[in-house]
Write a protein that holds these residues in place. Structure first.
Motif, PDB file in Angstrom:
ATOM      1  N   ASP A  40       0.839  -1.190   0.000  1.00  0.00           N
ATOM      2  CA  ASP A  40       0.000   0.000   0.000  1.00  0.00           C
ATOM      3  C   ASP A  40       0.881   1.249   0.000  1.00  0.00           C
ATOM      4  OD1 ASP A  40      -1.814   2.059   0.523  1.00  0.00           O
ATOM      5  OD2 ASP A  40      -3.148   0.700   1.626  1.00  0.00           O
ATOM      6  N   ASN A  42       0.368   4.022   1.268  1.00  0.00           N
ATOM      7  CA  ASN A  42       0.385   4.676   2.576  1.00  0.00           C
ATOM      8  C   ASN A  42       1.403   4.047   3.520  1.00  0.00           C
ATOM      9  OD1 ASN A  42      -1.736   6.403   1.810  1.00  0.00           O
ATOM     10  ND2 ASN A  42      -3.256   4.854   2.365  1.00  0.00           N
ATOM     11  N   ASP A  43       1.853   2.825   3.206  1.00  0.00           N
ATOM     12  CA  ASP A  43       2.821   2.126   4.062  1.00  0.00           C
ATOM     13  C   ASP A  43       4.252   2.305   3.583  1.00  0.00           C
ATOM     14  OD1 ASP A  43       0.696   1.194   5.589  1.00  0.00           O
ATOM     15  OD2 ASP A  43       0.480  -0.628   4.383  1.00  0.00           O
ATOM     16  N   ASP A 235       8.916  -0.700   3.704  1.00  0.00           N
ATOM     17  CA  ASP A 235       7.534  -0.868   4.152  1.00  0.00           C
ATOM     18  C   ASP A 235       7.502  -0.705   5.669  1.00  0.00           C
ATOM     19  OD1 ASP A 235       4.949  -1.534   4.654  1.00  0.00           O
ATOM     20  OD2 ASP A 235       5.033  -3.540   3.769  1.00  0.00           O
ATOM     21  N   ARG A 236       6.886   0.377   6.121  1.00  0.00           N
ATOM     22  CA  ARG A 236       6.893   0.638   7.564  1.00  0.00           C
ATOM     23  C   ARG A 236       5.925  -0.272   8.316  1.00  0.00           C
ATOM     24  NH1 ARG A 236       4.082   6.643   7.810  1.00  0.00           N
ATOM     25  NH2 ARG A 236       2.083   6.100   6.858  1.00  0.00           N
ATOM     26  N   LYS A 237       4.925  -0.806   7.629  1.00  0.00           N
ATOM     27  CA  LYS A 237       4.006  -1.716   8.316  1.00  0.00           C
ATOM     28  C   LYS A 237       4.715  -3.019   8.663  1.00  0.00           C
ATOM     29  CE  LYS A 237      -0.338  -2.055   7.261  1.00  0.00           C
ATOM     30  NZ  LYS A 237      -1.604  -2.322   6.522  1.00  0.00           N
ATOM     31  N   ARG A 238       5.466  -3.558   7.724  1.00  0.00           N
ATOM     32  CA  ARG A 238       6.223  -4.784   7.970  1.00  0.00           C
ATOM     33  C   ARG A 238       7.608  -4.504   8.532  1.00  0.00           C
ATOM     34  NH1 ARG A 238       3.558  -5.248   3.075  1.00  0.00           N
ATOM     35  NH2 ARG A 238       2.052  -6.947   2.906  1.00  0.00           N
TER      36      ARG A 238
END
Length: 353
Positions: A40, A42-43, A235-238
């Motif tokens: 995404d 946003n991530d 990827d900041r989410k992962r």
């Protein structure tokens, strides 16, 4: 009690409103359609687009360029079979015509091989071929042909056709063709027979359509350069860094091209290549010279980064490669190593906070 009930109802409505807002935010996530593993937008915390040049003759890359298992051979065969789409550039927006793809594979004609200096020296000039080699101009082809000598110094007379002898010394009379079985009508001619036109089988014609591939093509070993376009993405989410490959291109190296320049052949979506490689894991192999029982699939080899490619371009406002930016091949090569080191330092720095 009424006040407490109203407070509970308000809290429930607030929770439901927050849940609806979050659901609306996740309904239409923006992702890169060329990515094998979509992230995404946003991530994405950091992103840079890199272009790499992969020389398949280098030792680290020879595993995907083994004899009869060249990755370029697999890609070309897949396009010929109609299971893979080729594109003329790395934007991969408009497919390449199959006839144009066949032209890229064909061996250049001899006339195209001659350099400007060779052409200036007269090589390949049809007018020079008419010269006798001693500087004399070619003789006029329209000059009148001399009569044939009879062997005694005088031209022989033209031979005339003699009538056929009937065996008694006199010419045999000519036979007149007469119509057979005219039923008493003199001079009547039989009606001409009109042949029936053959039936056309459209399906047979489709099968017999000429192929644009003539067979006079370059050898698989000549396509020894790949161009890889990829996104360097965090990827900041992962909480993980990805090298997200976008496209892969086949390039004819400069030493295999008569012009002395590298010539792009075609580009492919890496998403399509990943699907192709995983469709037959035992065919599309990364050759393991240390243990032939453990050959890897090419898709896994790309995921594990079992190749090396020099960075020759980084996304910039003027869309110029490193050599064009820094003025020479030496400076461009040094800058390539500096960028590689800088990316490693930036990745390391992300884990320090």
């Amino acid at each position: 009690m009424k006040q407490a009930g109203s407070i509970v109802v308000a809290a429930v409505l607030a929770v439901l409103a927050g849940g609806v807002a979050q659901a609306q935010e996740k309904e239409n996530p923006k992702t890169n359609p060329l990515s094998v593993r979509e992230i995404d937008d946003n991530d994405i915390m950091m992103k840079k687009t890199l272009w790499r040049r992969v020389d398949l003759n280098e030792k680290q890359n020879q595993a995907m360029f083994s004899k009869n298992n060249q990755i370029t051979k697999y890609l070309i065969d897949a396009v010929k079979a109609g299971v893979l789409v080729a594109y003329p550039n790395d934007s991969v927006s408009t497919p390449m015509e199959i006839g144009k793809f066949a032209e890229k594979l064909a061996v250049p004609a001899q006339a195209d091989v001659l350099t400007a200096e060779e052409k200036a020296a007269g090589f390949g000039d049809e007018a020079q071929k008419a010269n006798d080699g001693w500087g004399d101009a070619p003789k006029d082809k329209k000059a009148a042909a001399k009569p044939v000598d009879d062997g005694w110094g005088t031209p022989s007379k033209a031979a005339t056709a003699k009538p056929v002898d009937d065996g008694w010394g006199t010419p045999a009379p000519k036979k007149k063709a007469t119509a057979k079985n005219t039923k008493g009508k003199k001079g009547a001619k039989p009606a001409p027979v009109v042949p029936e036109p053959p039936k056309v089988d459209s399906s047979a014609m489709a099968k017999a359509a000429p192929s644009p591939f003539t067979g006079n093509e370059r050898l698989a070993d000549e396509y020894s350069v790949l161009e890889i376009k990829e996104d360097w993405v965090f990827d900041r989410k992962r909480s993980r860094l990805y090298y997200d490959i976008q496209t892969v291109g086949i390039v004819i190296p400069a030493d295999k091209n008569p012009s002395g320049l590298e010539q792009p052949v075609a580009y492919f979506k890496y998403k399509d290549l990943d699907k192709l490689f995983r469709s037959d894991p035992k065919k599309f192999i990364w050759y393991n010279s240390q243990n032939q029982a453990k050959h890897l699939n090419l898709a896994d080899a790309f995921d594990l980064r079992l190749f090396w490619g020099r960075i020759y371009k980084v996304s910039n406002p003027k869309d110029r490669d490193l050599i064009g930016q820094y003025g020479s091949e030496r400076e461009g090569l040094l800058k390539s190593y500096q960028i590689e080191q800088k990316l490693m330092e930036e990745e390391h720095g992300l884990w320090e906070y």
